[in-house]
Design a protein around this motif. Structure first.
Motif, mmCIF file in Angstrom:
data_model
loop_
_atom_site.group_PDB
_atom_site.id
_atom_site.type_symbol
_atom_site.label_atom_id
_atom_site.label_comp_id
_atom_site.label_asym_id
_atom_site.label_seq_id
_atom_site.Cartn_x
_atom_site.Cartn_y
_atom_site.Cartn_z
ATOM 1 N N PHE A 168 0.817 -1.216 0.000
ATOM 2 C CA PHE A 168 0.000 0.000 0.000
ATOM 3 C C PHE A 168 0.849 1.263 0.000
ATOM 4 N N ARG A 169 0.293 2.316 -0.600
ATOM 5 C CA ARG A 169 0.905 3.643 -0.606
ATOM 6 C C ARG A 169 0.016 4.587 0.196
ATOM 7 N N GLU A 170 0.640 5.458 0.970
ATOM 8 C CA GLU A 170 -0.122 6.359 1.835
ATOM 9 C C GLU A 170 -1.080 7.237 1.051
ATOM 10 N N GLU A 171 -0.664 7.697 -0.132
ATOM 11 C CA GLU A 171 -1.513 8.600 -0.914
ATOM 12 C C GLU A 171 -2.700 7.869 -1.540
ATOM 13 N N LEU A 172 -2.717 6.552 -1.437
ATOM 14 C CA LEU A 172 -3.821 5.765 -1.983
ATOM 15 C C LEU A 172 -4.622 5.081 -0.881
ATOM 16 N N MET A 173 -4.713 5.748 0.258
ATOM 17 C CA MET A 173 -5.528 5.280 1.366
ATOM 18 C C MET A 173 -6.606 6.298 1.670
ATOM 19 N N VAL A 174 -7.806 5.825 1.955
ATOM 20 C CA VAL A 174 -8.900 6.677 2.416
ATOM 21 C C VAL A 174 -9.260 6.224 3.826
ATOM 22 N N THR A 175 -9.221 7.175 4.783
ATOM 23 C CA THR A 175 -9.546 6.874 6.168
ATOM 24 C C THR A 175 -10.632 7.828 6.656
ATOM 25 N N ALA A 176 -10.956 7.714 7.921
ATOM 26 C CA ALA A 176 -11.979 8.583 8.505
ATOM 27 C C ALA A 176 -11.619 10.057 8.385
ATOM 28 N N PHE A 177 -10.332 10.357 8.254
ATOM 29 C CA PHE A 177 -9.894 11.754 8.188
ATOM 30 C C PHE A 177 -10.127 12.377 6.809
ATOM 31 N N ASP A 178 -10.442 11.557 5.816
ATOM 32 C CA ASP A 178 -10.577 12.046 4.444
ATOM 33 C C ASP A 178 -12.004 12.381 4.044
ATOM 34 N N VAL A 179 -12.977 11.945 4.835
ATOM 35 C CA VAL A 179 -14.370 12.067 4.397
ATOM 36 C C VAL A 179 -15.239 12.670 5.490
ATOM 37 N N LYS A 180 -16.346 13.233 5.053
ATOM 38 C CA LYS A 180 -17.338 13.764 5.989
ATOM 39 C C LYS A 180 -18.364 12.696 6.341
ATOM 40 N N TYR A 181 -18.705 11.877 5.347
ATOM 41 C CA TYR A 181 -19.742 10.862 5.534
ATOM 42 C C TYR A 181 -19.129 9.472 5.416
ATOM 43 N N GLY A 182 -19.512 8.587 6.322
ATOM 44 C CA GLY A 182 -19.037 7.221 6.259
ATOM 45 C C GLY A 182 -19.971 6.338 5.453
ATOM 46 N N LYS A 183 -19.590 5.088 5.294
ATOM 47 C CA LYS A 183 -20.435 4.102 4.637
ATOM 48 C C LYS A 183 -21.740 3.966 5.440
ATOM 49 N N PRO A 184 -22.894 3.818 4.802
ATOM 50 C CA PRO A 184 -23.139 3.424 3.411
ATOM 51 C C PRO A 184 -23.125 4.558 2.392
ATOM 52 N N ASN A 185 -22.813 5.787 2.818
ATOM 53 C CA ASN A 185 -22.656 6.871 1.856
ATOM 54 C C ASN A 185 -21.510 6.503 0.899
ATOM 55 N N PRO A 186 -21.626 6.804 -0.382
ATOM 56 C CA PRO A 186 -20.564 6.435 -1.331
ATOM 57 C C PRO A 186 -19.310 7.282 -1.233
ATOM 58 N N GLU A 187 -19.327 8.333 -0.400
ATOM 59 C CA GLU A 187 -18.192 9.256 -0.378
ATOM 60 C C GLU A 187 -16.830 8.574 -0.199
ATOM 61 N N PRO A 188 -16.677 7.583 0.705
ATOM 62 C CA PRO A 188 -15.345 6.972 0.840
ATOM 63 C C PRO A 188 -14.814 6.384 -0.463
ATOM 64 N N TYR A 189 -15.679 5.704 -1.221
ATOM 65 C CA TYR A 189 -15.204 5.110 -2.475
ATOM 66 C C TYR A 189 -15.070 6.147 -3.584
ATOM 67 N N LEU A 190 -15.905 7.161 -3.567
ATOM 68 C CA LEU A 190 -15.707 8.264 -4.513
ATOM 69 C C LEU A 190 -14.373 8.958 -4.237
ATOM 70 N N MET A 191 -14.028 9.119 -2.966
ATOM 71 C CA MET A 191 -12.744 9.711 -2.605
ATOM 72 C C MET A 191 -11.591 8.808 -3.044
ATOM 73 N N GLY A 192 -11.771 7.487 -2.911
ATOM 74 C CA GLY A 192 -10.743 6.561 -3.374
ATOM 75 C C GLY A 192 -10.476 6.729 -4.860
ATOM 76 N N MET A 193 -11.534 6.844 -5.650
ATOM 77 C CA MET A 193 -11.354 7.037 -7.083
ATOM 78 C C MET A 193 -10.659 8.365 -7.378
ATOM 79 N N LYS A 194 -11.032 9.394 -6.618
ATOM 80 C CA LYS A 194 -10.406 10.712 -6.799
ATOM 81 C C LYS A 194 -8.918 10.657 -6.479
#
Length: 255
Positions: free
Chosen positions: A151-177
């Motif tokens: 894994f690379r640090e710049e390719l990780m999404v954690t609680a610090f990266d998003v406002k909304y958690g799952k089941p909101n799609p934001e974590p995976y949308l952020m991963g794609m971004k």
């Protein structure tokens, strides 16, 4: 199995109007996928709920709430039992109690088969990513100890990266971004797959428009994950590792 994979991918492509898959990255949930940690979460949630009088809560129910915020879980159960929501101080007290219990339990081991999956993913030219609701400060170090050079640090999404958690799609949308920034190229959902073990995580992957693979490492019935929209389902990370070559051959051929 190859026919089953082809059928699932074809249904995904038809549903979203894509002509083919062009797989670039695989976004992995962490708890229950990379680490065998859900039994600790379930046990500590169960003990906490019993301690505070939420007596109809079971360990199995904890798997249904995986990925939800602590406050969200507490409020769902309190609303069901008492017809009201918890106060902020109640949430803080209960979550602190749950966290203290969790920290007394043995450290969760790497999920059996997870390293084999990740090694094959990387060897096939697909980039492994982590998308987790965890906010552990030491997360990257723990991942590197258990999954060296994956894994690379710049390719990780954690609680610090998003406002909304799952089941909101934001974590995976952020991963794609994040992958777009890493690759310096525009990407579409058919450039990715999601690997999840929890109903709420499956919901998030599906809502993000990504082909979502469920790995049922817990006690829930397969139908629970399939009902949330999982495109494929395996019963362990070891089984997924055994089938990865078939999966990636279909995804890279775009069939």
């Amino acid at each position: 199995m190859t026919d089953k994979i082809q059928e699932a991918v074809s249904r995904y492509l038809d549903r979203h109007g894509y002509g083919s898959m062009d797989l670039r990255a695989a976004m992995f949930d962490m708890d229950g996928v990379l680490f065998d940690s859900m039994r600790n979460h379930a046990s500590s949630w169960y003990q906490t709920m019993q301690h505070f009088g939420y007596t109809d809560f079971t360990e199995k129910e904890a798997y249904m709430h995986e990925g939800r915020t602590g406050a969200g879980t507490i409020n769902i159960v309190k609303q069901r039992m008492f017809g009201t929501t918890a106060t902020e101080s109640e949430v803080e007290e209960m979550y602190r109690y749950k966290s203290d219990l969790f920290n007394t339990l043995p450290k969760a081991e790497r999920m059996e088969g997870a390293l084999e999956v990740l090694s094959q993913v990387k060897a096939s030219g697909v980039v492994p990513m982590v998308v987790t609701g965890s906010g552990q400060k030491t997360l990257l170090g723990r991942l590197n100890r258990n999954f060296p050079d994956i894994f690379r640090e710049e390719l990780m999404v954690t609680a610090f990266d998003v406002k909304y958690g799952k089941p909101n799609p934001e974590p995976y949308l952020m991963g794609m971004k994040k992958y777009e920034a890493y690759a310096d190229a525009d990407m579409a959902p058919n450039n990715f797959i999601v690997i999840e073990n929890a109903p709420l995580g499956v919901q998030a992957g599906v809502a993000a428009g990504v082909l979502t693979i469920a790995v049922n490492t817990g006690p829930l019935d397969d139908e629970v994950l399939l009902r949330e929209g999982a495109d494929l389902l395996f019963h362990s990370m070891s089984e997924f590792a055994e089938e990865w070559e078939k999966v990636v051959s279909v995804l890279k051929r775009g069939e």
